[in-house]
Motif scaffolding. Structure first.
Motif, PDB file in Angstrom:
ATOM      1  N   MET A 100      -8.243  -4.903  -0.350  1.00 36.31           N
ATOM      2  CA  MET A 100      -7.201  -5.734  -0.957  1.00 36.31           C
ATOM      3  C   MET A 100      -7.483  -7.211  -0.674  1.00 36.31           C
ATOM      4  O   MET A 100      -7.318  -8.045  -1.540  1.00 36.31           O
ATOM      5  N   LEU A 107      -8.576   0.262   2.819  1.00 38.21           N
ATOM      6  CA  LEU A 107      -7.920  -0.205   1.593  1.00 38.21           C
ATOM      7  C   LEU A 107      -7.426  -1.634   1.784  1.00 38.21           C
ATOM      8  O   LEU A 107      -7.593  -2.480   0.904  1.00 38.21           O
ATOM      9  N   GLN A 132      -4.752   6.154  -2.998  1.00 42.36           N
ATOM     10  CA  GLN A 132      -6.102   5.967  -2.459  1.00 42.36           C
ATOM     11  C   GLN A 132      -6.242   6.340  -0.993  1.00 42.36           C
ATOM     12  O   GLN A 132      -7.344   6.580  -0.514  1.00 42.36           O
ATOM     13  N   TRP A 133      -5.121   6.336  -0.253  1.00 42.71           N
ATOM     14  CA  TRP A 133      -5.295   6.600   1.180  1.00 42.71           C
ATOM     15  C   TRP A 133      -4.486   7.789   1.704  1.00 42.71           C
ATOM     16  O   TRP A 133      -4.785   8.309   2.775  1.00 42.71           O
ATOM     17  N   ALA A 175       0.826  -1.213   0.000  1.00 40.05           N
ATOM     18  CA  ALA A 175       0.000   0.000   0.000  1.00 40.05           C
ATOM     19  C   ALA A 175       0.859   1.260   0.000  1.00 40.05           C
ATOM     20  O   ALA A 175       0.377   2.351  -0.294  1.00 40.05           O
ATOM     21  N   ARG A 193      -5.918   9.201   8.040  1.00 40.46           N
ATOM     22  CA  ARG A 193      -5.191   8.651   6.910  1.00 40.46           C
ATOM     23  C   ARG A 193      -5.076   7.125   7.067  1.00 40.46           C
ATOM     24  O   ARG A 193      -5.319   6.375   6.133  1.00 40.46           O
ATOM     25  N   LEU A 223      -2.364   2.235  -5.201  1.00 40.44           N
ATOM     26  CA  LEU A 223      -2.867   2.004  -3.845  1.00 40.44           C
ATOM     27  C   LEU A 223      -2.540   3.199  -2.946  1.00 40.44           C
ATOM     28  O   LEU A 223      -3.384   3.669  -2.185  1.00 40.44           O
ATOM     29  N   ARG A 225      -8.177   5.164   6.392  1.00 37.50           N
ATOM     30  CA  ARG A 225      -8.354   4.915   4.962  1.00 37.50           C
ATOM     31  C   ARG A 225      -7.490   3.738   4.529  1.00 37.50           C
ATOM     32  O   ARG A 225      -7.890   2.939   3.694  1.00 37.50           O
ATOM     33  N   LEU A 226      -6.280   3.649   5.102  1.00 36.65           N
ATOM     34  CA  LEU A 226      -5.403   2.519   4.779  1.00 36.65           C
ATOM     35  C   LEU A 226      -6.030   1.219   5.287  1.00 36.65           C
ATOM     36  O   LEU A 226      -6.005   0.207   4.588  1.00 36.65           O
TER      37      LEU A 226
END
Lengths: 160, 121
Positions: free
Chosen positions: B107, B103, A42-43, A33, B96, A39, B99-100
């Motif tokens: 994944m 994500l 996106q964050w 990430a 932040r 990727l 959000r990871l």
């Protein structure tokens, strides 16, 4: 899912900020990430903006650059180099905000494997002096203020 | 700039000096006179006194009215102000990483979907 809180440690003896956070995913995925540009975009960055990757060569000695846009307008851009990319373990990169071209932060990211496929991420930033560090810490405040003004803009637009 | 922001500027400026950070660390464990504070240093009493003055002006420490001793006292309330300030930065980082988190979940989903597609074919 367990609840994770981000921990911030501001160095007392040197101008550093350390961010510590745990994730319910193996180091491989957190690492991905960070180095996969699609990727990463996106964050990263404040919620109210989108991230546009400009250059991205995630290997030791490579370089990167991205910009933050809002409504198609560029707000800020950043660049640096990948000093070291060690798969699933460690990333060392430099970080410059183009609005402050003389400033550069050296960031060391470590991906620490924990039990049950979890990871502790540590991000240690070293900046030039305490003044710069404190301004960085204050920038969280600026984002909040800007987002507040945006909401105000929306409100005014609706009223008229 | 509001009053708190100005106060923070003074606090951070005062703490930008290693000797003053040292003094604050010592005062965290209890009040001390300038003489006591000066003991571990190869610095004149005047130099330490100057550092204490800067801390006092920043609102980090107060000196009691006890004319004989005038011990220096650390005002912990100002640290709450600093903690609140850092808290805003922390909240940004936390958002932040949330959000990871999201994500990372996506994944996994993708991986599972791909695996299922493979199984189906």
């Amino acid at each position: 899912m367990t609840k994770h809180e981000t921990e911030i440690v501001a160095g007392e003896k040197a101008p550093t900020i350390e961010i510590i956070r745990e994730f319910d995913a193996a180091p491989e995925r957190i690492f991905r990430a960070h180095i996969d540009p699609e990727l990463y975009a996106q964050w990263v960055g404040p919620r109210s903006v989108s991230t546009r990757i400009i250059r991205w060569d995630a290997r030791t000695g490579g370089e990167w650059a991205f910009a933050n846009d809002r409504d198609g307008k560029e707000l800020a851009s950043f660049f640096g180099s990948f000093h070291e990319v060690r798969p699933n373990e460690r990333i060392v990169w430099t970080f410059t905000y183009e609005g402050q071209p003389d400033g550069v932060a050296l960031e060391t990211l470590t991906f620490e494997e924990l039990e049950r496929g979890r990871t502790r991420l540590k991000v240690l930033s070293v900046v030039q002096d305490f003044e710069t560090r404190d301004a960085m810490l204050a920038s969280g405040m600026d984002v909040g203020v800007n987002e507040g003004f945006d909401k105000l803009d929306d409100l005014i637009a609706k009223e008229s | 700039m509001d009053e708190n922001a100005e106060r923070l500027n003074r606090v951070f400026a005062a703490l930008s000096d290693p000797t003053r950070r040292d003094l604050v660390a010592r005062l965290a464990s209890g009040d001390a006179t300038v003489g006591e504070l000066a003991e571990p240093y190869e610095m004149s009493l005047q130099a330490i006194s100057k550092h204490v003055k800067v801390l006092e002006e920043a609102g980090l420490v107060t000196r009691s009215k006890d004319a004989q001793r005038r011990p220096v006292h650390l005002d912990a309330e100002v640290f709450d102000l600093m903690t609140k300030w850092i808290e805003r930065y922390r909240r940004e980082a936390e958002e932040r990483y949330r959000r990871l988190d999201a994500l990372l979940e996506r994944m996994t989903d993708e991986k599972q979907t791909q695996a299922r597609k493979k199984d189906a074919s």
